[in-house]
Design a protein around this motif. Structure first.
Motif, short mmCIF file in Angstrom:
data_model
loop_
_atom_site.label_atom_id
_atom_site.label_comp_id
_atom_site.label_asym_id
_atom_site.label_seq_id
_atom_site.Cartn_x
_atom_site.Cartn_y
_atom_site.Cartn_z
N ILE A 27 0.84 -1.19 0.00
CA ILE A 27 0.00 0.00 0.00
C ILE A 27 0.88 1.25 0.00
O ILE A 27 1.79 1.38 0.82
CB ILE A 27 -0.93 0.02 1.23
CG1 ILE A 27 -1.78 -1.26 1.27
CG2 ILE A 27 -1.83 1.25 1.20
CD1 ILE A 27 -2.57 -1.40 2.55
N THR A 29 0.54 5.65 -0.29
CA THR A 29 -0.30 6.84 -0.37
C THR A 29 0.28 7.74 -1.46
O THR A 29 1.23 7.37 -2.15
CB THR A 29 -0.33 7.58 0.98
OG1 THR A 29 1.01 7.83 1.41
CG2 THR A 29 -1.08 6.77 2.03
N SER A 53 1.01 8.07 6.98
CA SER A 53 1.21 6.87 6.16
C SER A 53 2.04 5.85 6.92
O SER A 53 1.75 4.65 6.89
CB SER A 53 1.90 7.25 4.84
OG SER A 53 1.14 8.19 4.11
N CYS A 58 1.74 1.95 5.83
CA CYS A 58 1.85 2.00 4.37
C CYS A 58 3.32 1.81 3.99
O CYS A 58 4.22 2.19 4.74
CB CYS A 58 1.33 3.33 3.83
SG CYS A 58 -0.43 3.59 4.13
N GLY A 237 -8.78 6.01 -5.47
CA GLY A 237 -9.18 6.69 -4.25
C GLY A 237 -10.25 5.89 -3.54
O GLY A 237 -11.00 5.13 -4.17
N ILE A 238 -10.35 6.06 -2.22
CA ILE A 238 -11.35 5.34 -1.42
C ILE A 238 -12.00 6.31 -0.45
O ILE A 238 -11.32 7.08 0.23
CB ILE A 238 -10.70 4.18 -0.64
CG1 ILE A 238 -10.27 3.06 -1.61
CG2 ILE A 238 -11.66 3.63 0.42
CD1 ILE A 238 -9.52 1.92 -0.93
N TYR A 308 -12.57 6.50 -8.05
CA TYR A 308 -12.79 6.30 -6.61
C TYR A 308 -13.72 5.12 -6.39
O TYR A 308 -14.54 4.78 -7.25
CB TYR A 308 -13.39 7.55 -5.99
CG TYR A 308 -12.37 8.45 -5.33
CD1 TYR A 308 -12.31 8.58 -3.95
CD2 TYR A 308 -11.43 9.13 -6.10
CE1 TYR A 308 -11.34 9.39 -3.35
CE2 TYR A 308 -10.47 9.94 -5.51
CZ TYR A 308 -10.43 10.07 -4.13
OH TYR A 308 -9.47 10.85 -3.53
N VAL A 331 -1.48 -1.32 -4.24
CA VAL A 331 -2.56 -0.33 -4.25
C VAL A 331 -1.95 1.02 -3.89
O VAL A 331 -1.40 1.19 -2.80
CB VAL A 331 -3.68 -0.69 -3.26
CG1 VAL A 331 -4.77 0.38 -3.29
CG2 VAL A 331 -4.26 -2.06 -3.56
N LEU A 333 -2.98 4.74 -3.15
CA LEU A 333 -4.15 5.52 -2.76
C LEU A 333 -3.99 6.98 -3.18
O LEU A 333 -2.88 7.51 -3.17
CB LEU A 333 -4.35 5.45 -1.25
CG LEU A 333 -4.57 4.04 -0.68
CD1 LEU A 333 -4.45 4.08 0.85
CD2 LEU A 333 -5.93 3.49 -1.09
N ASP A 334 -5.09 7.63 -3.50
CA ASP A 334 -5.06 9.06 -3.80
C ASP A 334 -4.63 9.83 -2.56
O ASP A 334 -4.56 9.29 -1.44
CB ASP A 334 -6.43 9.51 -4.29
CG ASP A 334 -6.39 10.82 -5.05
OD1 ASP A 334 -5.30 11.24 -5.46
OD2 ASP A 334 -7.47 11.42 -5.25
N PRO A 336 -4.39 11.51 0.75
CA PRO A 336 -5.30 11.53 1.90
C PRO A 336 -5.52 12.95 2.41
O PRO A 336 -4.55 13.66 2.69
CB PRO A 336 -4.57 10.67 2.95
CG PRO A 336 -3.13 10.72 2.56
CD PRO A 336 -3.09 10.90 1.08
N THR A 345 -9.88 4.56 5.46
CA THR A 345 -9.42 3.72 4.35
C THR A 345 -8.74 2.46 4.85
O THR A 345 -8.95 1.37 4.31
CB THR A 345 -8.45 4.53 3.46
OG1 THR A 345 -9.15 5.65 2.91
CG2 THR A 345 -7.91 3.68 2.33
#
Length: 361
Positions: A27, A29, A53, A58, A237-238, A308, A331, A333-334, A336, A345
């Motif tokens: 993961i 960010t 993060s 992450c 994004g989530i 998203y 993954v 992520l967009d 945060p 998330t």
């Protein structure tokens, strides 16, 4: 001695994310962009997000690059100085510098800080940026150029004798890297994998192919057809809460409709030769069922560049687990917007995994 107690829910989410890396799930960010923040706030914001993060285990943080942004290597230095383990994922634009310079930066940061850097190899960019730099190379040829570029970086950092390469775009002879890079600090390498040329480049350089995902049901056939034997990941994004209604309320508040943004998106689509941009733009013309958590609103309003997933924790976790089960093990992520949002998330990732580390279904 003072002890800091972590609330049970947040502790469970952090521990669950920590365990994901043991199952080959990584993961990242994303760092905020300098053009979106006041100069006086920007460095503080970078530090905040890096520390959030790291708190949630992450693995790293993506740092963008283009003609309008602060140099990503200077941001990587800030990340290294303000965290213990978080890995800067530095976007590398080949037309900005020679591959030897990239390898030297990776080796130098490792030497000075005993830290690992990841590289996000670019083949494209904003069309106007490329033209301004005098680069008119066609889409597929840019991937060939990035392949040669990355092969030089790899060989220099592997340190197995002098590096020799004669290609269409780059040639080096008897080139060595000093200081040498410790094998355990060799960089993770990623590249865009939304086109056939991108997938071929990923295979040639041993990179993880990152794509902006379509709804999971559309990804199944393509994942099997073009990604066999290649590590894959998604940038997404989530937004998740206890129920769908609350998640969608927050989503629309954060990314309201913006006519000016929609026009900017349409202009960008016309001049872009990006496969992912055109594919997702076409997908956005065909509305999905109301209960589908996949959302292109932020991209269509030119607020961000990835789709998203929005909904309840369980609903989003199910979709995330489907992507992972298809082979997308990385993954990104967009950006945060807050620590609390990143905690929400991470709760999705916790619910996507069963207690025994298997994917939820």
């Amino acid at each position: 001695m003072t002890m800091t107690l972590i609330p049970t829910a947040k502790r469970e989410a952090a521990c669950s994310v920590d365990s994901l890396s043991n199952h080959g799930i990584h993961i990242f960010t994303t760092c905020p962009q300098s053009k979106d923040l006041d100069r006086r706030e920007y460095v503080r914001r970078i530090i905040d997000i890096t520390q959030w993060s790291e708190e949630f285990y992450c693995e790293g943080m993506l740092i963008y690059t283009d003609n309008s942004l602060v140099d990503p290597w200077l941001i990587a230095q800030i990340v290294v100085e303000n965290t213990k383990h978080l890995m800067p994922l530095v976007a590398v634009q080949p037309i900005y510098m020679h591959p030897y310079s990239v390898a030297k930066l990776v080796a130098s940061i490792a030497y000075l800080h005993d830290r690992r850097i990841a590289l996000n190899m670019l083949a494209g960019g904003f069309r106007n940026d490329l033209i301004a730099l005098g680069d008119t190379t066609e889409h597929d040829d840019r991937y060939l150029r990035t392949t040669e570029y990355t092969q030089i970086i790899r060989r220099l950092l592997e340190g197995d004798g002098a590096t020799e390469l004669t290609g269409k775009y780059y040639s080096v002879t008897n080139l060595k890297m000093t200081p040498p890079l410790a094998p355990e600090l060799f960089p993770e390498i990623l590249i865009s994998g939304s086109s056939a040329a991108g997938m071929a480049a990923a295979k040639a350089i041993g990179a993880t192919a990152i794509r902006y995902p379509q709804p999971a049901k559309f990804e199944a056939a393509e994942r099997d057809a073009i990604a066999t034997g290649i590590k894959c990941g998604v940038l997404v994004g989530i937004i998740a809460r206890e129920n769908d209604e609350e998640a969608w309320r927050i989503a629309h508040e954060r990314f309201p409709e913006d006519r000016r943004g929609q026009l900017a998106h349409q202009v960008a689509m016309k001049v872009s030769d990006s496969v992912w941009h055109k594919r997702l733009s076409e997908l956005g013309q065909h509305p999905l069922p109301e209960d589908n958590p996949y959302w292109l609103g932020p991209m269509q309003n030119y607020k961000t560049f990835c789709p998203y997933i929005v909904g309840s924790y369980s609903h989003v976790a199910t979709q995330l687990a489907r992507y992972i089960s298809l082979g997308f093990r990385t993954v990104i992520l967009d950006i945060p917007p807050s620590r609390d949002e990143l905690a929400h998330t991470m709760e999705v990732f916790r619910r996507a995994m069963k207690p025994d580390g298997q994917l939820s279904r």
